[in-house]
Design a protein around this motif. Structure first.
Motif, PDB file in Angstrom:
ATOM      1  N   VAL A 123       0.858  -1.176   0.000  1.00 48.69           N
ATOM      2  CA  VAL A 123       0.000   0.000   0.000  1.00 48.69           C
ATOM      3  C   VAL A 123       0.898   1.230   0.000  1.00 48.69           C
ATOM      4  O   VAL A 123       1.700   1.420   0.919  1.00 48.69           O
ATOM      5  N   ALA A 124       0.778   2.052  -1.030  1.00 44.49           N
ATOM      6  CA  ALA A 124       1.547   3.291  -1.101  1.00 44.49           C
ATOM      7  C   ALA A 124       0.849   4.367  -0.278  1.00 44.49           C
ATOM      8  O   ALA A 124      -0.377   4.357  -0.123  1.00 44.49           O
ATOM      9  N   TYR A 125       1.611   5.300   0.244  1.00 41.72           N
ATOM     10  CA  TYR A 125       1.016   6.345   1.073  1.00 41.72           C
ATOM     11  C   TYR A 125      -0.048   7.131   0.315  1.00 41.72           C
ATOM     12  O   TYR A 125      -1.106   7.466   0.854  1.00 41.72           O
ATOM     13  N   GLU A 126       0.218   7.420  -0.965  1.00 39.90           N
ATOM     14  CA  GLU A 126      -0.744   8.211  -1.736  1.00 39.90           C
ATOM     15  C   GLU A 126      -2.067   7.467  -1.958  1.00 39.90           C
ATOM     16  O   GLU A 126      -3.088   8.076  -2.275  1.00 39.90           O
ATOM     17  N   ASP A 127      -2.055   6.140  -1.755  1.00 39.86           N
ATOM     18  CA  ASP A 127      -3.293   5.362  -1.883  1.00 39.86           C
ATOM     19  C   ASP A 127      -4.323   5.770  -0.828  1.00 39.86           C
ATOM     20  O   ASP A 127      -5.521   5.526  -1.003  1.00 39.86           O
ATOM     21  N   PHE A 128      -3.862   6.368   0.272  1.00 41.82           N
ATOM     22  CA  PHE A 128      -4.785   6.822   1.312  1.00 41.82           C
ATOM     23  C   PHE A 128      -5.635   8.006   0.848  1.00 41.82           C
ATOM     24  O   PHE A 128      -6.708   8.250   1.402  1.00 41.82           O
ATOM     25  N   LEU A 129      -5.174   8.730  -0.160  1.00 38.87           N
ATOM     26  CA  LEU A 129      -5.929   9.877  -0.673  1.00 38.87           C
ATOM     27  C   LEU A 129      -6.895   9.468  -1.787  1.00 38.87           C
ATOM     28  O   LEU A 129      -7.892  10.150  -2.028  1.00 38.87           O
ATOM     29  N   THR A 130      -6.611   8.354  -2.461  1.00 39.15           N
ATOM     30  CA  THR A 130      -7.409   7.947  -3.621  1.00 39.15           C
ATOM     31  C   THR A 130      -8.898   7.777  -3.313  1.00 39.15           C
ATOM     32  O   THR A 130      -9.739   8.237  -4.098  1.00 39.15           O
ATOM     33  N   PRO A 131      -9.307   7.139  -2.202  1.00 40.64           N
ATOM     34  CA  PRO A 131     -10.753   6.981  -1.970  1.00 40.64           C
ATOM     35  C   PRO A 131     -11.484   8.310  -1.851  1.00 40.64           C
ATOM     36  O   PRO A 131     -12.652   8.414  -2.250  1.00 40.64           O
ATOM     37  N   PHE A 132     -10.838   9.327  -1.321  1.00 38.20           N
ATOM     38  CA  PHE A 132     -11.470  10.639  -1.210  1.00 38.20           C
ATOM     39  C   PHE A 132     -11.616  11.292  -2.584  1.00 38.20           C
ATOM     40  O   PHE A 132     -12.637  11.904  -2.897  1.00 38.20           O
ATOM     41  N   LYS A 133     -10.584  11.148  -3.411  1.00 39.73           N
ATOM     42  CA  LYS A 133     -10.656  11.694  -4.767  1.00 39.73           C
ATOM     43  C   LYS A 133     -11.702  10.957  -5.597  1.00 39.73           C
ATOM     44  O   LYS A 133     -12.342  11.541  -6.470  1.00 39.73           O
ATOM     45  N   LEU A 134     -11.885   9.676  -5.297  1.00 38.73           N
ATOM     46  CA  LEU A 134     -12.882   8.858  -5.989  1.00 38.73           C
ATOM     47  C   LEU A 134     -14.288   9.230  -5.528  1.00 38.73           C
ATOM     48  O   LEU A 134     -15.184   9.476  -6.349  1.00 38.73           O
ATOM     49  N   LEU A 135     -14.490   9.275  -4.221  1.00 37.25           N
ATOM     50  CA  LEU A 135     -15.812   9.594  -3.670  1.00 37.25           C
ATOM     51  C   LEU A 135     -16.262  11.000  -4.022  1.00 37.25           C
ATOM     52  O   LEU A 135     -17.436  11.227  -4.362  1.00 37.25           O
ATOM     53  N   LEU A 136     -15.349  11.961  -3.947  1.00 33.93           N
ATOM     54  CA  LEU A 136     -15.720  13.370  -4.083  1.00 33.93           C
ATOM     55  C   LEU A 136     -15.668  13.880  -5.511  1.00 33.93           C
ATOM     56  O   LEU A 136     -15.921  15.063  -5.758  1.00 33.93           O
ATOM     57  N   ASN A 137     -15.348  13.002  -6.471  1.00 32.34           N
ATOM     58  CA  ASN A 137     -15.466  13.372  -7.880  1.00 32.34           C
ATOM     59  C   ASN A 137     -16.941  13.223  -8.262  1.00 32.34           C
ATOM     60  O   ASN A 137     -17.451  12.120  -8.407  1.00 32.34           O
ATOM     61  N   GLN A 138     -17.620  14.350  -8.397  1.00 27.90           N
ATOM     62  CA  GLN A 138     -19.061  14.324  -8.637  1.00 27.90           C
ATOM     63  C   GLN A 138     -19.412  13.556  -9.904  1.00 27.90           C
ATOM     64  O   GLN A 138     -20.480  12.940  -9.993  1.00 27.90           O
ATOM     65  N   ALA A 139     -18.511  13.557 -10.895  1.00 26.12           N
ATOM     66  CA  ALA A 139     -18.769  12.869 -12.155  1.00 26.12           C
ATOM     67  C   ALA A 139     -18.932  11.363 -11.968  1.00 26.12           C
ATOM     68  O   ALA A 139     -19.559  10.693 -12.789  1.00 26.12           O
ATOM     69  N   ASN A 140     -18.388  10.814 -10.877  1.00 24.82           N
ATOM     70  CA  ASN A 140     -18.511   9.375 -10.631  1.00 24.82           C
ATOM     71  C   ASN A 140     -19.910   8.987 -10.163  1.00 24.82           C
ATOM     72  O   ASN A 140     -20.297   7.823 -10.261  1.00 24.82           O
ATOM     73  N   GLY A 141     -20.652   9.939  -9.637  1.00 23.33           N
ATOM     74  CA  GLY A 141     -22.033   9.681  -9.228  1.00 23.33           C
ATOM     75  C   GLY A 141     -22.170   8.687  -8.102  1.00 23.33           C
ATOM     76  O   GLY A 141     -23.182   7.983  -8.012  1.00 23.33           O
ATOM     77  N   LEU A 142     -21.187   8.619  -7.199  1.00 25.40           N
ATOM     78  CA  LEU A 142     -21.244   7.666  -6.088  1.00 25.40           C
ATOM     79  C   LEU A 142     -22.104   8.228  -4.953  1.00 25.40           C
ATOM     80  O   LEU A 142     -21.876   9.347  -4.483  1.00 25.40           O
ATOM     81  N   TYR A 143     -23.066   7.440  -4.507  1.00 18.06           N
ATOM     82  CA  TYR A 143     -24.012   7.911  -3.494  1.00 18.06           C
ATOM     83  C   TYR A 143     -23.306   8.384  -2.228  1.00 18.06           C
ATOM     84  O   TYR A 143     -23.625   9.449  -1.687  1.00 18.06           O
ATOM     85  N   ARG A 144     -22.348   7.596  -1.753  1.00 28.59           N
ATOM     86  CA  ARG A 144     -21.659   7.973  -0.521  1.00 28.59           C
ATOM     87  C   ARG A 144     -20.753   9.193  -0.730  1.00 28.59           C
ATOM     88  O   ARG A 144     -20.403   9.872   0.240  1.00 28.59           O
ATOM     89  N   GLY A 145     -20.381   9.466  -1.968  1.00 27.63           N
ATOM     90  CA  GLY A 145     -19.617  10.672  -2.252  1.00 27.63           C
ATOM     91  C   GLY A 145     -20.457  11.916  -2.088  1.00 27.63           C
ATOM     92  O   GLY A 145     -20.031  12.896  -1.460  1.00 27.63           O
ATOM     93  N   GLY A 146     -21.679  11.899  -2.634  1.00 26.80           N
ATOM     94  CA  GLY A 146     -22.590  13.024  -2.451  1.00 26.80           C
ATOM     95  C   GLY A 146     -22.946  13.212  -0.996  1.00 26.80           C
ATOM     96  O   GLY A 146     -23.062  14.345  -0.506  1.00 26.80           O
TER      97      GLY A 146
END
Length: 270
Positions: A123-146
């Motif tokens: 697990v790379a350190y930067e991997d800890f930021l990826t879920p936030f960038k994934l969730l909070l990218n509105q274009a992904n339309g993820l329910y838990r992100g909204g």
């Protein structure tokens, strides 16, 4: 309840199970197959409960020695969160950090070469930021992100709502073209250690800092794995069902998906 995920051991074969390797697996039964384990896009409890088997948290819970309550235990973290800056008169601050545990490795039981390449990967350190960038990218339309973007008070992450608004027309996935620096999660290097630092929407005690950030939704994931499987297939089937949730997920938790098939068998390997 306790004793199902990380702590339990089954000591007798289940007679009704025909697969020899699964006779001492914990069994439960669902009324339908959700066809996904994507807790990031779940509005109910069924998928989130399944995701919890393979998800890992910064902090988790184990039954205490007297078996009448629980203890908080660092999982992806090394120790309890520590405050950044001075605490107020109530022992609160809005910014906390924890040292990231070293030696973490991803698990997958996929037999596809491109997916299997991630098994036992560090697990790379930067991997800890990826879920936030994934969730909070509105274009992904993820329910838990909204949901995360619209939290208020101490449950909110500083800057999440603004980043979510800025990614409305982004490309799907992890969009590195949008400035993420205003979101209250970042990596900090100090004294030869790497810390995950987070700023909430209001000052909190250490207990609540740990509580608000203890969710498997924030489990690290490599950006190149998201790029490989695609957001729409992540933690689920691809469009023509040639890949399953086994192939399109990684685990850091107690269990890893072993099979997901047309007989509505969802199998996890400890």
């Amino acid at each position: 309840g306790f004793g199902v995920l990380a702590e339990g051991d089954i000591t007798d074969d289940l007679v009704a199970e025909n697969v020899e390797a699964w006779k001492r697996y914990y069994h439960t039964y669902e009324t339908d197959d959700p066809a996904t384990i994507n807790g990031l896009n779940d509005q109910g409890s069924q998928v989130s409960d399944l995701y919890a088997y393979m998800g890992a948290n910064y902090y988790t819970n184990f039954m205490n020695d007297s078996k009448d309550g629980y203890d908080w235990v660092p999982e992806l973290a090394v120790a309890d969160p520590e405050p950044v800056g001075e605490l107020d008169a109530n022992g609160q601050t809005d910014t906390w950090r924890f040292e990231i545990r070293s030696g973490l490795k991803y698990n997958t039981n996929s037999t596809l070469a491109d997916r299997a390449a991630f098994n036992d990967r560090d697990v790379a350190y930067e991997d800890f930021l990826t879920p936030f960038k994934l969730l909070l990218n509105q274009a992904n339309g993820l329910y838990r992100g909204g949901e995360l973007a619209n939290k208020t008070g101490a449950a909110a992450i500083k800057g999440a709502k603004e980043y979510y608004a800025a990614t409305k027309n982004s490309a799907k996935g992890v969009d590195e073209t949008v400035d993420f620096s205003g979101v209250g999660v970042k990596l900090v290097e100090e004294g030869g250690k790497t810390y995950f630092q987070f700023t909430l929407g209001a000052p909190v005690t250490m207990f609540n800092a740990r509580y608000y950030m203890s969710t498997g939704l924030y489990m690290p994931v490599p950006k190149d794995f998201i790029d490989l499987v695609g957001v729409d297939s992540y933690l689920g089937y691809n469009e023509d069902k040639t890949t399953t949730p086994v192939d399109n997920s990684l685990s850091l938790g107690s269990y890893t998906l072993e099979r997901w098939d047309s007989n509505q068998q969802i199998v996890f390997k400890k």
